[in-house]
Scaffold this motif. Structure first.
Motif, short mmCIF file in Angstrom:
data_model
loop_
_atom_site.label_atom_id
_atom_site.label_comp_id
_atom_site.label_asym_id
_atom_site.label_seq_id
_atom_site.Cartn_x
_atom_site.Cartn_y
_atom_site.Cartn_z
N LYS A 11 0.83 -1.21 0.00
CA LYS A 11 0.00 0.00 0.00
C LYS A 11 0.87 1.26 0.00
O LYS A 11 2.08 1.21 0.24
N GLU A 29 -9.71 7.72 -1.42
CA GLU A 29 -9.28 6.34 -1.26
C GLU A 29 -8.14 6.10 -2.23
O GLU A 29 -8.23 6.43 -3.41
N VAL A 56 -5.50 3.19 -3.78
CA VAL A 56 -5.26 1.76 -3.95
C VAL A 56 -4.14 1.58 -4.98
O VAL A 56 -4.13 2.25 -6.02
N THR A 59 -6.92 -0.59 0.98
CA THR A 59 -7.24 0.82 0.70
C THR A 59 -6.67 1.73 1.80
O THR A 59 -6.79 1.42 2.99
N TYR A 117 -7.04 5.53 3.30
CA TYR A 117 -8.04 6.60 3.31
C TYR A 117 -7.42 7.92 3.78
O TYR A 117 -6.51 7.94 4.62
#
Length: 410
Positions: free
Chosen positions: A46, A113, A115, A126, A128
């Motif tokens: 991520k 969001e 990704v 995800t 945020y």
């Protein structure tokens, strides 16, 4: 006690409990098998350290790619996933940085969001974040920092101003003032929100000044917001040492000689002083007779300067005590006088003198009061203003001016 029956009951309870747990475990296992029926789940790395900078109809999104060299794409979603953008990513062996500007954004608080994806379509969990877009609504809420009082001194071209307090929660951090100097050059001075009192030198007379205030709505905002420039005419001060408080020289005890004014011997009959007094703790223009001080016969306090043509208003804040005995046309009288001959007349001659105007500063009450009057100056010329007093009775009497102003009306 039947130990056999008791142990049998415990065994049945334990059996049922294990059966329930086993069933739940089988259910979880079945769910997991459903998710991985096409193969084991693989997540990409991520985006780390997500930071969203606010701005004027835009935001800037930043983050770090640290752990996964296979990441080839980053998608950012907002507006409930109705809007999105895809960013190709080319990883290096080092930590890589995402920097993305989203322009033409609607003014609002937006939830984002983020990704990441690899070449096989595997995605990350995800990430945020929230960012604020400022626009016209915020712009319309801004206002200029107020100037409480200002003065442009015509005799030395010095501008001074005191700013009022302002609500800082909207993000105001500075104010800019533009002015033209005596050489015709325009200057812009930026003042911190903490600068309450300011002073500029060599400011040109008869030129408008303009100001605007600067805002940063939050510490992560990319853009500075400005109020529109507002012009104003500085309040011209033509004469020196007009009070609040008055200043003096040759001070001894409570008495002194009023600074920047001409004052004759009669006005300074208390051992060469008396035109200035600080008996109340604040310096005032003064005349006092009695209580052991000499009477005043045509005591004069005045000063001169070049005054442009126009109509002028004089405000005088003064007090004096009530004296009813031995009052006639030449006694216990105080006038404020405006002339164009470099001096002021004696008390008895004021009503018939060829002056530009005068005002009888008669007793009103013992408290300070403001009186006003206007006079016309027909041409640009040297104009003298001042006070003349006759305090010649046997009564104790005083006269104090706390402050005064002279302003151009038209």
């Amino acid at each position: 006690m039947n130990i056999y029956k008791k142990n049998s009951g415990i065994a049945i309870f334990v059996f049922l409990l294990l059966l329930i747990i086993g069933s739940a475990g089988c259910s979880k296992m079945d769910e997991w098998k459903e998710h991985v029926k096409d193969g084991e789940i693989s997540y990409t790395g991520k985006l780390d350290s997500l930071r969203i900078y606010s701005g004027k109809n835009r935001v800037k999104i930043e983050g770090l790619f640290i752990s996964d060299p296979k990441v080839v794409e980053c998608r950012i979603f907002w507006n409930g996933r109705k809007d999105s953008v895809s960013v190709p990513i080319k990883r290096t062996q080092n930590t890589d940085t995402l920097r993305l500007l989203l322009e033409n954004m609607a003014e609002n608080v937006h939830n984002f969001e983020v990704v990441t994806f690899d070449n096989e379509g595997n995605k990350s969990v995800t990430v945020y974040g929230t960012g604020t877009v400022y626009g016209e609504r915020y712009q319309q809420s801004l206002f200029n920092r107020p100037i409480v009082v200002n003065s442009l001194k015509a005799y030395d071209n010095t501008f001074t101003a005191t700013f009022g307090n302002v609500d800082r929660t909207l993000g105001i951090f500075a104010t800019e003032i533009k002015y033209v100097d005596t050489e015709g050059i325009t200057h812009t001075k930026r003042l911190s929100i903490d600068d309450k009192d300011v002073a500029f030198e060599n400011v040109k007379i008869d030129e408008k000044m303009v100001l605007r205030s600067l805002y940063l709505p939050d510490t992560l905002c990319l853009d500075t917001f400005y109020t529109p420039y507002t012009d104003f005419n500085p309040s011209l001060t033509y004469y020196r040492n007009l009070g609040y408080p008055f200043t003096a020289t040759n001070i001894s005890g409570r008495w002194g000689v009023l600074q920047d004014w001409n004052s004759n011997a009669a006005a300074n009959a208390i051992s060469g002083r008396g035109s200035w007094d600080t008996n109340t703790g604040v310096g005032v223009l003064a005349a006092e007779a009695g209580w052991g001080t000499p009477n005043i016969n045509n005591g004069k306090i005045y000063q001169s300067t070049t005054l442009p043509a126009g109509k002028y208003k004089v405000d005088i804040e003064f007090r004096r005590n009530n004296v009813t005995a031995n009052v006639d046309a030449t006694n216990n009288l105080i006038y404020f006088v405006v002339t164009n001959n470099g001096t002021i007349p004696n008390v008895a001659d004021v009503p018939s003198s060829n002056s530009l105007g005068y005002y009888n500063l008669a007793w009103i009450n013992d408290a300070y009061r403001v009186v006003s009057f206007e006079f016309d100056n027909p041409v640009t010329q040297e104009v003298t203003i001042g006070y003349v007093a006759n305090l010649m009775s046997s009564s104790n009497q005083y006269f104090n001016v706390r402050g005064m102003s002279l302003t151009l009306v038209e």
